[in-house]
Design an enzyme around this catalytic site. Structure first.
Site, PDB file in Angstrom:
ATOM      1  N   LYS A   1       0.819  -1.218   0.000  1.00 52.17           N
ATOM      2  CA  LYS A   1       0.000   0.000   0.000  1.00 52.17           C
ATOM      3  C   LYS A   1       0.854   1.270   0.000  1.00 52.17           C
ATOM      4  O   LYS A   1       0.380   2.341  -0.359  1.00 52.17           O
ATOM      5  CB  LYS A   1      -0.915   0.000   1.232  1.00 52.17           C
ATOM      6  CG  LYS A   1      -1.939  -1.126   1.229  1.00 52.17           C
ATOM      7  CD  LYS A   1      -2.720  -1.143   2.545  1.00 52.17           C
ATOM      8  CE  LYS A   1      -3.646  -2.340   2.608  1.00 52.17           C
ATOM      9  NZ  LYS A   1      -4.263  -2.490   3.945  1.00 52.17           N
TER      10      LYS A   1
ATOM     11  N   PHE B   1      12.196  -6.268   4.046  1.00 53.25           N
ATOM     12  CA  PHE B   1      13.117  -7.099   4.829  1.00 53.25           C
ATOM     13  C   PHE B   1      12.349  -7.907   5.871  1.00 53.25           C
ATOM     14  O   PHE B   1      12.554  -9.115   6.027  1.00 53.25           O
ATOM     15  CB  PHE B   1      14.170  -6.189   5.474  1.00 53.25           C
ATOM     16  CG  PHE B   1      14.884  -6.746   6.670  1.00 53.25           C
ATOM     17  CD1 PHE B   1      15.596  -7.938   6.585  1.00 53.25           C
ATOM     18  CD2 PHE B   1      14.866  -6.071   7.883  1.00 53.25           C
ATOM     19  CE1 PHE B   1      16.272  -8.448   7.696  1.00 53.25           C
ATOM     20  CE2 PHE B   1      15.531  -6.570   8.995  1.00 53.25           C
ATOM     21  CZ  PHE B   1      16.239  -7.763   8.907  1.00 53.25           C
TER      22      PHE B   1
ATOM     23  N   ASP C   1       7.101 -18.177   9.069  1.00 51.85           N
ATOM     24  CA  ASP C   1       5.716 -18.654   9.182  1.00 51.85           C
ATOM     25  C   ASP C   1       5.359 -19.724   8.157  1.00 51.85           C
ATOM     26  O   ASP C   1       4.223 -20.191   8.120  1.00 51.85           O
ATOM     27  CB  ASP C   1       4.741 -17.481   9.009  1.00 51.85           C
ATOM     28  CG  ASP C   1       4.778 -16.515  10.177  1.00 51.85           C
ATOM     29  OD1 ASP C   1       5.372 -16.875  11.230  1.00 51.85           O
ATOM     30  OD2 ASP C   1       4.241 -15.397  10.056  1.00 51.85           O
TER      31      ASP C   1
ATOM     32  N   ARG D   1       1.877 -13.718  -0.546  1.00 52.09           N
ATOM     33  CA  ARG D   1       2.058 -12.374   0.008  1.00 52.09           C
ATOM     34  C   ARG D   1       1.696 -11.387  -1.098  1.00 52.09           C
ATOM     35  O   ARG D   1       2.205 -11.472  -2.200  1.00 52.09           O
ATOM     36  CB  ARG D   1       3.516 -12.187   0.435  1.00 52.09           C
ATOM     37  CG  ARG D   1       3.934 -10.773   0.774  1.00 52.09           C
ATOM     38  CD  ARG D   1       3.356 -10.287   2.077  1.00 52.09           C
ATOM     39  NE  ARG D   1       3.884 -11.011   3.230  1.00 52.09           N
ATOM     40  CZ  ARG D   1       3.478 -10.779   4.480  1.00 52.09           C
ATOM     41  NH1 ARG D   1       2.546  -9.861   4.711  1.00 52.09           N
ATOM     42  NH2 ARG D   1       3.976 -11.478   5.491  1.00 52.09           N
TER      43      ARG D   1
ATOM     44  N   LYS E   1       6.021  -4.891  17.436  1.00 54.68           N
ATOM     45  CA  LYS E   1       6.078  -5.463  16.089  1.00 54.68           C
ATOM     46  C   LYS E   1       5.518  -4.527  15.012  1.00 54.68           C
ATOM     47  O   LYS E   1       5.907  -4.612  13.852  1.00 54.68           O
ATOM     48  CB  LYS E   1       5.326  -6.799  16.059  1.00 54.68           C
ATOM     49  CG  LYS E   1       5.496  -7.573  14.766  1.00 54.68           C
ATOM     50  CD  LYS E   1       4.792  -8.914  14.808  1.00 54.68           C
ATOM     51  CE  LYS E   1       4.852  -9.594  13.452  1.00 54.68           C
ATOM     52  NZ  LYS E   1       4.194 -10.905  13.446  1.00 54.68           N
TER      53      LYS E   1
ATOM     54  N   PHE F   1      -4.724   1.047  15.501  1.00 54.80           N
ATOM     55  CA  PHE F   1      -4.754   0.563  14.119  1.00 54.80           C
ATOM     56  C   PHE F   1      -4.728  -0.965  14.074  1.00 54.80           C
ATOM     57  O   PHE F   1      -5.505  -1.594  13.350  1.00 54.80           O
ATOM     58  CB  PHE F   1      -3.559   1.132  13.343  1.00 54.80           C
ATOM     59  CG  PHE F   1      -3.424   0.595  11.953  1.00 54.80           C
ATOM     60  CD1 PHE F   1      -4.135   1.151  10.902  1.00 54.80           C
ATOM     61  CD2 PHE F   1      -2.569  -0.472  11.677  1.00 54.80           C
ATOM     62  CE1 PHE F   1      -4.016   0.655   9.606  1.00 54.80           C
ATOM     63  CE2 PHE F   1      -2.450  -0.981  10.388  1.00 54.80           C
ATOM     64  CZ  PHE F   1      -3.170  -0.407   9.353  1.00 54.80           C
TER      65      PHE F   1
ATOM     66  N   ASP G   1      -7.402  -3.802  12.827  1.00 55.63           N
ATOM     67  CA  ASP G   1      -7.034  -4.836  11.867  1.00 55.63           C
ATOM     68  C   ASP G   1      -7.504  -6.213  12.350  1.00 55.63           C
ATOM     69  O   ASP G   1      -8.052  -7.004  11.575  1.00 55.63           O
ATOM     70  CB  ASP G   1      -5.509  -4.851  11.690  1.00 55.63           C
ATOM     71  CG  ASP G   1      -5.104  -4.793  10.233  1.00 55.63           C
ATOM     72  OD1 ASP G   1      -5.745  -4.057   9.463  1.00 55.63           O
ATOM     73  OD2 ASP G   1      -4.141  -5.488   9.861  1.00 55.63           O
ATOM     74  N   ASP G   2      -7.275  -6.473  13.638  1.00 50.77           N
ATOM     75  CA  ASP G   2      -7.703  -7.745  14.216  1.00 50.77           C
ATOM     76  C   ASP G   2      -9.223  -7.881  14.163  1.00 50.77           C
ATOM     77  O   ASP G   2      -9.759  -8.961  13.863  1.00 50.77           O
ATOM     78  CB  ASP G   2      -7.235  -7.847  15.669  1.00 50.77           C
ATOM     79  CG  ASP G   2      -5.723  -7.977  15.808  1.00 50.77           C
ATOM     80  OD1 ASP G   2      -5.031  -8.083  14.776  1.00 50.77           O
ATOM     81  OD2 ASP G   2      -5.240  -7.967  16.957  1.00 50.77           O
TER      82      ASP G   2
END
Length: 363
Positions: free
Chosen positions: A54, A94, A103, A108, A196, A240, A244-245
């Site tokens: 984005k 990165f 993961d 992606r 994070k 934010f 998102d969650d």
């Protein structure tokens, strides 16, 4: 011009700067005598992993510099602000290339994860290192003579370290292949979110803009503007991520552009932690037996508990409280800006522009 057209134009202008820095990086790479196939690999690494998102973090640097300076930027100022923005996008790349390996992710941004491509595999680990190293090469090339050079180098190093701390807590708390809800808590969720996400996604773009705009680290006559900025932007980043969650649980694929997977992926999300905090013994048993399972029926049972315990109502109450709290923090900045020893002042508009973009967002 519509706001959508303006946004597209702004993105297009920002993307042109990526072409400039990509060629600078490749020219330097070739100048080191690297073979042609290595240069082509590096180009593919950059093109595949850096510009496809984005770009909100990167463009926020340019927007924040414009607000702080109170005028349109000169071509040189725009280029410098956009390069700092692309350095954040390189940092993001990165993190994402590394995260996808950790993961064992499959896709992606609508394409296979970089390490999933034929012939890439674990070479992606070195590719991630090269994306990070490019940040410091670009900063040295374009900012070595600036008085704030070491400040932005240290800022990138500190933010990277903070993000990696958050990643560690996340990985050991919620491994995808081992569900243990006793490790979850709202406090642990908060730590993961702040370290994070909030530091590099919210504080980093504004702090870079502040350095570039000439706002000093500290002043003998005013509060430290960087400490103040952080006190607003970290709660903003937390808000934010909680949004998102919530959207991962409640949003439709048409609305949010993806299928929510937090429940089946055993994510330490705000929704599960909110439910755990108030669940009855019977509801807790359902969550323990069904959360993090690759099973649509198990996912439905978890969602039913989320509805029963009122996660929707709790989110709406949280959102209103978070908005009021963040507005209150923004209003600690004087209306005419926080004065510094320099000519540029910290302004409320920098933070309001972030808040306006995310308040009540639906995707």
């Amino acid at each position: 011009m519509s706001s959508a057209d303006s946004k597209a134009q702004k993105r297009q202008k920002f993307e042109k700067v990526f072409e400039v820095i990509r060629e600078e990086l490749l020219t330097h790479f070739n100048g080191e005598g690297m073979p042609k196939e290595a240069a082509e690999w590096y180009r593919q690494n950059l093109d595949y992993n850096v510009p496809g998102g984005k770009l909100n973090r990167g463009i926020s640097v340019v927007d924040s510099v414009e607000i702080l300076k109170g005028r349109a930027l000169t071509d040189d100022e725009y280029l410098k602000a956009a390069i700092l923005g692309w350095c954040i996008e390189l940092l993001q790349a990165f993190f994402l290339v590394s995260d996808d390996i950790m993961d064992s992710s499959v896709t992606r941004r609508g394409q296979p994860c970089w390490f999933r491509n034929e012939k890439v595999g674990l070479i992606a680990i070195n590719d991630a290192f090269m994306l990070e190293a490019a940040i410091y090469w670009l900063i040295k090339k374009h900012f070595r003579s600036e008085p704030y050079y070491i400040d932005i180098v240290e800022l990138f190093h500190e933010t990277t370290y903070q993000t990696e701390m958050g990643q560690l807590i996340d990985l050991i708390t919620a491994p995808e292949d081992h569900v243990d809800l006793s490790k979850f808590s709202l406090q642990k969720h908060r730590l993961i979110v702040i370290y994070k996400t909030a530091y590099y996604s919210f504080y980093l773009p504004v702090a870079l803009a502040m350095h570039m705009s000439g706002i000093p680290l500290a002043s003998s006559t005013t509060p430290n503007p960087y400490t103040l900025a952080q006190s607003i932007l970290i709660p903003l980043g937390e808000y934010f991520q909680i949004q998102d969650d919530w959207l991962d649980f409640s949003g439709t694929p048409e609305q949010i552009g993806k299928i929510g997977t937090d429940i089946v992926d055993n994510k330490c999300s705000w929704c599960i932690n909110t439910a755990l905090a108030v669940a009855s013994e019977k509801q807790r048993k359902v969550l323990d037996e069904n959360y993090g399972r690759k099973d649509a029926e198990a996912e439905k049972r978890v969602k039913a508990v989320f509805v029963e315990v009122g996660v929707k109502e709790k989110f709406e109450a949280y959102e209103e409280d978070a908005y009021k709290r963040i507005i209150g923090l923004i209003e600690t900045i004087p209306v005419d800006g926080l004065g510094t020893d320099g000519a540029v002042k910290l302004k409320r508009e920098v933070f309001k522009s972030f808040l306006d973009k995310i308040y009540k967002r639906q995707k």
